[in-house]
Enzyme design. Structure first.
Site, PDB file in Angstrom:
ATOM      1  N   THR A 165      12.374  35.923  43.478  1.00 52.91           N
ATOM      2  CA  THR A 165      12.287  35.739  44.937  1.00 52.91           C
ATOM      3  C   THR A 165      11.365  34.568  45.247  1.00 52.91           C
ATOM      4  OG1 THR A 165      12.588  38.105  45.285  1.00 52.91           O
ATOM      5  CG2 THR A 165      11.585  36.881  47.101  1.00 52.91           C
ATOM      6  N   GLY A 166      11.670  33.850  46.323  1.00 50.62           N
ATOM      7  CA  GLY A 166      10.761  32.794  46.780  1.00 50.62           C
ATOM      8  C   GLY A 166      11.469  31.479  46.987  1.00 50.62           C
ATOM      9  N   SER A 167      10.702  30.494  47.441  1.00 53.19           N
ATOM     10  CA  SER A 167      11.315  29.206  47.775  1.00 53.19           C
ATOM     11  C   SER A 167      11.794  28.463  46.516  1.00 53.19           C
ATOM     12  CB  SER A 167      10.323  28.335  48.557  1.00 53.19           C
ATOM     13  OG  SER A 167       9.127  28.167  47.830  1.00 53.19           O
ATOM     14  N   ASP A 170       2.885  32.586  41.861  1.00 55.87           N
ATOM     15  CA  ASP A 170       1.841  32.004  42.702  1.00 55.87           C
ATOM     16  C   ASP A 170       0.783  31.328  41.841  1.00 55.87           C
ATOM     17  OD1 ASP A 170       2.923  32.936  45.231  1.00 55.87           O
ATOM     18  OD2 ASP A 170       2.496  34.928  44.427  1.00 55.87           O
ATOM     19  N   GLU A 225      10.268  42.681  41.604  1.00 52.91           N
ATOM     20  CA  GLU A 225      10.197  41.616  40.593  1.00 52.91           C
ATOM     21  C   GLU A 225       9.739  42.190  39.256  1.00 52.91           C
ATOM     22  OE1 GLU A 225       9.241  37.866  43.591  1.00 52.91           O
ATOM     23  OE2 GLU A 225       7.587  38.873  42.605  1.00 52.91           O
ATOM     24  N   ASP A 274      12.147  33.551  37.692  1.00 49.42           N
ATOM     25  CA  ASP A 274      11.372  33.790  38.917  1.00 49.42           C
ATOM     26  C   ASP A 274      10.242  32.774  39.024  1.00 49.42           C
ATOM     27  OD1 ASP A 274      10.464  34.933  41.258  1.00 49.42           O
ATOM     28  OD2 ASP A 274       9.941  36.869  40.380  1.00 49.42           O
ATOM     29  N   LYS A 304       1.777  37.161  41.100  1.00 46.59           N
ATOM     30  CA  LYS A 304       3.011  37.078  41.876  1.00 46.59           C
ATOM     31  C   LYS A 304       2.917  38.020  43.084  1.00 46.59           C
ATOM     32  CE  LYS A 304       6.900  37.216  39.914  1.00 46.59           C
ATOM     33  NZ  LYS A 304       7.284  36.302  40.996  1.00 46.59           N
ATOM     34  N   GLY A 319       3.426  36.627  46.432  1.00 54.72           N
ATOM     35  CA  GLY A 319       3.221  35.879  47.678  1.00 54.72           C
ATOM     36  C   GLY A 319       4.356  36.108  48.659  1.00 54.72           C
ATOM     37  N   GLY A 320       5.536  36.424  48.127  1.00 56.58           N
ATOM     38  CA  GLY A 320       6.697  36.709  48.971  1.00 56.58           C
ATOM     39  C   GLY A 320       6.913  38.211  49.181  1.00 56.58           C
TER      40      GLY A 320
END
Ligand code: 5RP
Length: 241
Positions: free
Chosen positions: A46-48, A102, A121, A99, A112, A114-115
């Site tokens: 997950t994440g940008s 952070d 995860e 994945d 991890k 941050g999202g």
């Protein structure tokens, strides 16, 4: 245990000028395709940065069976791009989980969450043979703890867990979003903890994970990365741990 990651030469160098953080994320997202086993399912974080990977994955969607996803957000993006998503309970093992992070240290331990997706995860990472972390070089640290550490908690336990973290030197605040307490995909809350220097990630994860009311701590030491594709000014550097 390794104290120094082995690094391979950057695989692609910028044509001119400095790459933006967004471009570095695109590069590592595309580079992660080499770890996707054709004909199989792939674990998706997950994440940008992972969003860039999902976009790249769509270009080979006919070569894979589908994905096991770690969040509602990633599931929606995968499905929108025509990539089938499977329930983790339908799958025994995944060859690879891709994945972001952070923070990542020189042994592949990560912070991890941050999202806010740390629990799912960790579940998907745990059922995968290999964790490939994709990140830009700002995420590489000597000691974990500079980024506020996410801890997913059952709301009833919040005050007690905040006190336990304070006894370790941490200052925890309940994460807010749009002026309201954030609620995770699992219906729980997130504490963000500053002031910690996590010098023994395995011991820290083991200790905090067993506190009543802690759903998941955002230290990934038991599920650390075996590979990190790091976006740097001179291209993608591969670190192996
Ligand atoms: C989400 C995560 C992310 O992997 C982490 O926050 C990194 O995100 P980004 O790629 O947007 O920097 O752990 O819970």
């Amino acid at each position: 245990m390794n104290t120094t990651p082995s690094a391979s030469t950057p695989s692609s160098a910028p044509e001119s000028g400095a790459l933006t953080q967004d471009q570095l994320k695109t590069l590592v997202g595309q580079a992660a395709l080499q770890y996707v086993v054709r004909g199989e399912l792939v674990g998706v974080g997950t994440g940008s940065t992972v969003n860039k990977f999902i976009d790249a994955l769509a270009t080979i969607k006919d070569e894979i069976k589908g994905a096991v996803s770690s969040s509602v957000a990633s599931t929606e993006r995968l499905l929108a791009l025509g990539i089938p998503v499977f329930d983790s309970n339908e799958v025994e093992r995944l060859s690879v989980y891709i994945d972001g992070a952070d923070e990542i240290d020189g042994q592949g331990n990560m912070v991890k969450g941050g999202g806010a997706a740390l629990t799912r995860e960790k579940i998907v990472a745990a059922q995968s043979d290999k964790f490939v972390c994709i990140a830009d070089e700002s995420k590489l640290v000597e000691v974990l703890g500079q980024f506020p550490l996410p801890v997913e908690v059952i709301p009833m336990a919040t005050a007690r867990v905040v006190r336990q973290l304070a006894a370790m030197g941490g200052h925890a605040v309940v994460r807010q979003k749009n002026g309201q307490t954030l609620v995770t995909d699992n219906g729980q809350h997130i504490l963000d903890v500053t002031g910690l220097q996590i010098r023994d990630p395995l011991a820290f994860e083991a200790q905090v994970s067993q506190w009543p009311g802690v759903v998941t701590v955002g230290v990934f030491a038991f599920q650390r990365a075996q590979v990190c594709l790091l976006g740097t000014a001179s291209g993608v550097k591969t670190l192996t741990f």
